[in-house]
Design a protein around this motif. Structure first.
Motif, PDB file in Angstrom:
ATOM      1  N   VAL A  59       0.815  -0.910   0.131  1.00 18.21           N
ATOM      2  CA  VAL A  59       0.014   0.062  -0.318  1.00 18.21           C
ATOM      3  C   VAL A  59       1.165   1.288  -0.095  1.00 18.21           C
ATOM      4  O   VAL A  59       1.497   1.472   0.830  1.00 18.21           O
ATOM      5  CB  VAL A  59      -1.367  -0.627   1.018  1.00 18.21           C
ATOM      6  N   ALA A  60       0.191   2.243  -0.697  1.00 26.23           N
ATOM      7  CA  ALA A  60       1.144   3.243  -0.914  1.00 26.23           C
ATOM      8  C   ALA A  60       0.386   4.579  -0.665  1.00 26.23           C
ATOM      9  O   ALA A  60      -0.479   5.202  -1.175  1.00 26.23           O
ATOM     10  CB  ALA A  60       2.222   3.453  -2.405  1.00 26.23           C
TER      11      ALA A  60
ATOM     12  N   ASP B 247     -13.604  -0.834   0.625  1.00 25.54           N
ATOM     13  CA  ASP B 247     -14.388  -1.966   1.355  1.00 25.54           C
ATOM     14  C   ASP B 247     -12.272  -1.799   1.844  1.00 25.54           C
ATOM     15  O   ASP B 247     -11.357  -0.731   1.702  1.00 25.54           O
ATOM     16  CB  ASP B 247     -13.876  -3.493   0.687  1.00 25.54           C
ATOM     17  N   VAL B 248     -12.559  -2.973   3.120  1.00 23.67           N
ATOM     18  CA  VAL B 248     -11.207  -2.465   4.091  1.00 23.67           C
ATOM     19  C   VAL B 248     -10.811  -4.395   4.048  1.00 23.67           C
ATOM     20  O   VAL B 248     -11.072  -5.173   3.926  1.00 23.67           O
ATOM     21  CB  VAL B 248     -12.237  -2.541   5.628  1.00 23.67           C
ATOM     22  N   THR B 249      -9.498  -3.516   3.861  1.00 25.67           N
ATOM     23  CA  THR B 249      -8.021  -5.167   3.710  1.00 25.67           C
ATOM     24  C   THR B 249      -7.769  -5.574   5.102  1.00 25.67           C
ATOM     25  O   THR B 249      -6.411  -4.191   5.515  1.00 25.67           O
ATOM     26  CB  THR B 249      -7.114  -4.743   2.737  1.00 25.67           C
ATOM     27  N   SER B 250      -7.811  -6.111   5.321  1.00 23.31           N
ATOM     28  CA  SER B 250      -7.320  -6.029   7.027  1.00 23.31           C
ATOM     29  C   SER B 250      -5.938  -6.425   6.951  1.00 23.31           C
ATOM     30  O   SER B 250      -4.843  -6.183   6.398  1.00 23.31           O
ATOM     31  CB  SER B 250      -7.509  -7.141   7.718  1.00 23.31           C
ATOM     32  N   GLN B 251      -5.142  -6.022   7.953  1.00 18.57           N
ATOM     33  CA  GLN B 251      -3.748  -5.315   7.683  1.00 18.57           C
ATOM     34  C   GLN B 251      -2.930  -6.604   7.429  1.00 18.57           C
ATOM     35  O   GLN B 251      -1.802  -6.735   7.583  1.00 18.57           O
ATOM     36  CB  GLN B 251      -3.271  -4.898   9.168  1.00 18.57           C
ATOM     37  N   GLU B 252      -3.293  -7.776   8.238  1.00 20.55           N
ATOM     38  CA  GLU B 252      -2.457  -9.272   8.332  1.00 20.55           C
ATOM     39  C   GLU B 252      -1.871  -9.339   6.363  1.00 20.55           C
ATOM     40  O   GLU B 252      -1.279 -10.345   6.478  1.00 20.55           O
ATOM     41  CB  GLU B 252      -3.168 -10.184   8.582  1.00 20.55           C
ATOM     42  N   LEU B 253      -2.788  -9.128   5.652  1.00 18.49           N
ATOM     43  CA  LEU B 253      -3.020  -9.120   4.017  1.00 18.49           C
ATOM     44  C   LEU B 253      -1.800  -8.481   3.970  1.00 18.49           C
ATOM     45  O   LEU B 253      -2.141  -8.620   2.718  1.00 18.49           O
ATOM     46  CB  LEU B 253      -4.392  -8.874   3.379  1.00 18.49           C
ATOM     47  N   ILE B 254      -1.154  -7.343   4.318  1.00 14.37           N
ATOM     48  CA  ILE B 254      -0.894  -6.526   3.569  1.00 14.37           C
ATOM     49  C   ILE B 254       0.919  -6.782   4.066  1.00 14.37           C
ATOM     50  O   ILE B 254       2.368  -6.910   5.442  1.00 14.37           O
ATOM     51  CB  ILE B 254      -0.917  -4.785   3.706  1.00 14.37           C
ATOM     52  N   SER B 255       1.684  -6.548   3.038  1.00 19.19           N
ATOM     53  CA  SER B 255       3.407  -7.056   3.112  1.00 19.19           C
ATOM     54  C   SER B 255       3.818  -5.851   4.052  1.00 19.19           C
ATOM     55  O   SER B 255       5.403  -5.555   4.367  1.00 19.19           O
ATOM     56  CB  SER B 255       3.764  -6.654   1.430  1.00 19.19           C
ATOM     57  N   ALA B 256       4.001  -4.441   3.862  1.00 21.18           N
ATOM     58  CA  ALA B 256       4.078  -3.126   3.619  1.00 21.18           C
ATOM     59  C   ALA B 256       3.592  -1.852   3.335  1.00 21.18           C
ATOM     60  O   ALA B 256       2.227  -1.916   1.999  1.00 21.18           O
ATOM     61  CB  ALA B 256       5.816  -2.741   3.380  1.00 21.18           C
ATOM     62  N   ILE B 257       3.383  -0.871   4.249  1.00 19.78           N
ATOM     63  CA  ILE B 257       3.134   0.917   4.059  1.00 19.78           C
ATOM     64  C   ILE B 257       3.690   1.504   3.217  1.00 19.78           C
ATOM     65  O   ILE B 257       4.725   1.631   4.426  1.00 19.78           O
ATOM     66  CB  ILE B 257       2.121   1.254   4.575  1.00 19.78           C
ATOM     67  N   VAL B 258       3.613   2.309   2.326  1.00 17.32           N
ATOM     68  CA  VAL B 258       4.938   2.919   1.877  1.00 17.32           C
ATOM     69  C   VAL B 258       4.326   4.448   2.322  1.00 17.32           C
ATOM     70  O   VAL B 258       3.562   4.756   1.466  1.00 17.32           O
ATOM     71  CB  VAL B 258       5.774   2.459   0.497  1.00 17.32           C
ATOM     72  N   THR B 259       5.370   5.408   2.845  1.00 10.65           N
ATOM     73  CA  THR B 259       4.706   6.561   2.534  1.00 10.65           C
ATOM     74  C   THR B 259       5.905   7.571   2.266  1.00 10.65           C
ATOM     75  O   THR B 259       7.200   7.126   2.280  1.00 10.65           O
ATOM     76  CB  THR B 259       4.230   7.051   4.619  1.00 10.65           C
TER      77      THR B 259
ATOM     78  N   ILE C 124       7.139   1.673   6.366  1.00 15.76           N
ATOM     79  CA  ILE C 124       6.039   0.773   7.401  1.00 15.76           C
ATOM     80  C   ILE C 124       6.189  -0.780   7.387  1.00 15.76           C
ATOM     81  O   ILE C 124       5.743  -1.103   6.533  1.00 15.76           O
ATOM     82  CB  ILE C 124       4.400   1.061   8.029  1.00 15.76           C
ATOM     83  N   GLN C 125       6.737  -1.514   8.391  1.00 16.38           N
ATOM     84  CA  GLN C 125       6.530  -3.096   7.816  1.00 16.38           C
ATOM     85  C   GLN C 125       5.492  -3.379   9.182  1.00 16.38           C
ATOM     86  O   GLN C 125       5.434  -2.649  10.266  1.00 16.38           O
ATOM     87  CB  GLN C 125       8.193  -3.615   8.364  1.00 16.38           C
ATOM     88  N   PRO C 126       5.210  -4.642   9.322  1.00  9.36           N
ATOM     89  CA  PRO C 126       4.673  -5.217  10.254  1.00  9.36           C
ATOM     90  C   PRO C 126       5.723  -5.772  11.192  1.00  9.36           C
ATOM     91  O   PRO C 126       6.148  -5.661  11.313  1.00  9.36           O
ATOM     92  CB  PRO C 126       3.654  -6.723  10.214  1.00  9.36           C
ATOM     93  N   PRO C 127       4.934  -5.367  12.621  1.00  6.51           N
ATOM     94  CA  PRO C 127       3.077  -5.371  13.608  1.00  6.51           C
ATOM     95  C   PRO C 127       2.967  -3.931  12.972  1.00  6.51           C
ATOM     96  O   PRO C 127       3.464  -2.982  13.946  1.00  6.51           O
ATOM     97  CB  PRO C 127       3.729  -5.828  14.676  1.00  6.51           C
TER      98      PRO C 127
END
Ligand code: MRU
Length: 343
Positions: free
Chosen positions: A264-265, A312-324, A329-332
């Motif tokens: 996700v970006a 819709d909402v994609t739950s966080q456990e399906l996301i590899s990383a969020i780029v800002t 941002i990596q899990p957790p």
């Protein structure tokens, strides 16, 4: 970048009318804040960061026209009107709050000063958005450096932002870094942002792209034809759940099933720490005709019941990383998002 999504010109807000793309490049000129609000509602302009910029310019435009005597009442009316346009993308409310802060902090300096500062702030939001996109484009391109076959959903491009794009910003940065890759573009029913807008942007940029219907995504993944998925976001909850265009969740589940990373970006202005999880994100319901009709023509029997959630909402456990713009941002996510935005 040739695409001029939104501009402030001679005390007017000028927007590329995205409903007419890819067939016609025509501009809508908004002369007052009501016209800006209407343009957001009707999706002349759309995409989370672009909606935020439009709302900020709408406030500046409305304030510029307000009389000294009724300025405070008018400001509240402008604010309320713009805040009711679209509920899901948090960038709208983030931008409005920035504008309110300018008003509150400077009100004692007089109406003319506030009017000028509101214009400056709208311009600052516009410029910062382009800078943020370019910044996380670079981070994203680093994350995706080995991916050859990408998939994206909806339009998270220059059209969805002040310029350059979020998911398409990452894709643009990959091209600028000289990487060889191609992109599967999901058409994104019902509003067809993928087919009409993303395909148009990628073609303009000469980035190899293949248009598919949304229902083809799983088959392509099963065939081993997708290395990574990259999408934008309308709101990121504090726990990392992400609201994005309807259909994103389906793609994320499919990606997980096939062991494909899902990125996700988006700018940090898309992060909403006041939303504990995706359950609290308001999901916009749109007109039934967007589903039952296509370009004004009915494609379903008259009177059929229609369901049309825009996100819709994609739950966080399906996301590899969020780029800002601040990095990756990596899990957790619960802890890492807080650290990332400095709270
Ligand atoms: O209904 P839209 O077209 O405004 O929805 C847009 C999206 O869902 C985008 O993916 C999102 O805003 C990210 S854009 C940078």
């Amino acid at each position: 970048m040739a695409v001029k999504t939104i501009q402030w010109k001679n005390d007017r807000v000028v927007m590329l009318d995205q409903r007419l793309l890819p067939h016609k490049e025509a501009y809508r000129v908004c002369r007052d804040y009501q016209e800006v609000a209407q343009a957001i509602r009707e999706m002349v302009i759309r995409g989370a960061p672009a909606i935020g910029v439009a709302a900020a310019m709408g406030v500046a435009l409305g304030a510029a026209k307000a009389q000294v005597k009724t300025f405070d009442r008018d400001f509240e009316r402008i604010f309320l009107n713009l805040s009711k346009t679209r509920p899901t993308a948090v960038n709208l409310f983030w931008a409005l709050e920035r504008m309110r802060k300018i008003y509150t902090v400077n009100r004692s300096r007089g109406v003319d000063v506030v009017k000028r500062l509101l214009k400056d702030e709208a311009q600052a939001i516009y410029k910062e958005d382009i800078a943020a996109n370019k910044q996380f484009g670079k981070f994203g391109a680093q994350v995706l450096r080995n991916a050859r076959h990408l998939m994206t959903h909806c339009n998270a491009g220059a059209l969805a932002t002040a310029g350059y794009g979020t998911a398409l910003g990452v894709i643009r940065a990959l091209k600028e870094a000289g990487r060889e890759f191609d992109v599967f573009v999901n058409e994104t029913r019902p509003f067809l942002q993928g087919a009409r807008l993303t395909a148009w942007e990628l073609k303009k940029e000469k980035i190899p792209a293949t248009l598919i219907t949304d229902s083809m995504a799983g088959y392509l993944m099963q065939m081993g034809k997708v290395d990574a998925v990259v999408v934008g976001c309308d709101r990121v909850a504090a726990n990392g759940d992400v609201a994005n265009k309807i259909g994103t969740y389906t793609i994320a589940v499919l990606a997980k099933r096939h062991g494909i990373p899902f990125y996700v970006a988006g700018p940090t202005s898309s992060i909403d720490l006041n939303c504990p999880s995706g359950k609290e994100i308001p999901i916009e319901q749109r007109d039934a005709k967007e589903v039952s009709h296509i370009f004004g023509k009915a494609l379903a029997p008259k009177g059929i019941k229609v369901f049309n959630p825009a996100f819709d909402v994609t739950s966080q456990e399906l996301i590899s990383a969020i780029v800002t713009e601040k990095g990756v941002i990596q899990p957790p996510y619960q802890q890492n998002i807080r650290n990332h935005v400095g709270h």
